[in-house]
Design a protein around this motif. Sequence first.
Motif, PDB file in Angstrom:
ATOM      1  N   GLU A 247      30.610  43.048  87.376  1.00 41.71           N
ATOM      2  CA  GLU A 247      29.374  42.772  88.109  1.00 41.71           C
ATOM      3  C   GLU A 247      28.710  41.493  87.604  1.00 41.71           C
ATOM      4  O   GLU A 247      28.173  40.711  88.396  1.00 41.71           O
ATOM      5  N   ALA A 248      28.760  41.268  86.289  1.00 36.83           N
ATOM      6  CA  ALA A 248      28.167  40.056  85.726  1.00 36.83           C
ATOM      7  C   ALA A 248      28.919  38.807  86.204  1.00 36.83           C
ATOM      8  O   ALA A 248      28.302  37.801  86.571  1.00 36.83           O
ATOM      9  N   ILE A 249      30.236  38.885  86.233  1.00 41.98           N
ATOM     10  CA  ILE A 249      31.042  37.753  86.698  1.00 41.98           C
ATOM     11  C   ILE A 249      30.797  37.502  88.182  1.00 41.98           C
ATOM     12  O   ILE A 249      30.666  36.351  88.619  1.00 41.98           O
ATOM     13  N   GLU A 250      30.705  38.567  88.972  1.00 44.90           N
ATOM     14  CA  GLU A 250      30.434  38.417  90.402  1.00 44.90           C
ATOM     15  C   GLU A 250      29.065  37.777  90.626  1.00 44.90           C
ATOM     16  O   GLU A 250      28.906  36.901  91.471  1.00 44.90           O
ATOM     17  N   GLY A 251      28.072  38.187  89.847  1.00 45.43           N
ATOM     18  CA  GLY A 251      26.742  37.598  89.961  1.00 45.43           C
ATOM     19  C   GLY A 251      26.740  36.131  89.573  1.00 45.43           C
ATOM     20  O   GLY A 251      26.096  35.302  90.219  1.00 45.43           O
ATOM     21  N   TYR A 252      27.479  35.801  88.520  1.00 45.13           N
ATOM     22  CA  TYR A 252      27.588  34.408  88.080  1.00 45.13           C
ATOM     23  C   TYR A 252      28.297  33.571  89.144  1.00 45.13           C
ATOM     24  O   TYR A 252      27.885  32.456  89.455  1.00 45.13           O
ATOM     25  N   TYR A 253      29.345  34.129  89.720  1.00 42.44           N
ATOM     26  CA  TYR A 253      30.088  33.458  90.802  1.00 42.44           C
ATOM     27  C   TYR A 253      29.152  33.139  91.964  1.00 42.44           C
ATOM     28  O   TYR A 253      29.140  32.018  92.478  1.00 42.44           O
ATOM     29  N   LYS A 254      28.335  34.119  92.351  1.00 44.00           N
ATOM     30  CA  LYS A 254      27.412  33.902  93.469  1.00 44.00           C
ATOM     31  C   LYS A 254      26.320  32.892  93.120  1.00 44.00           C
ATOM     32  O   LYS A 254      25.844  32.171  93.979  1.00 44.00           O
TER      33      LYS A 254
END
Length: 81
Positions: free
Chosen positions: A35-42
Amino acid sequence: MKKTKIIIEIEEEKLSAINLYSKESDSDLNNVLKEAIEGYYKAVVPEAVRFYLESRQNIKISRATKKESPEIPKFADKKGR
């Protein structure tokens, strides 16, 4: 999209503490990191680029699941061939 693995270094004591206390909650370290990586990606990748990448992925999926068209039957010509 093709997935890749990443390696994160963390002190053993910290990881042990995370594992110990995460059992008390419903959170899983793997899911939290995803979830943290997905948030950073966005946050980092522009929306237009994300849209482009997702549309490419959708095209690949539709091509993979698309059924082949049925074969067209061949009719004999007037000479019986």
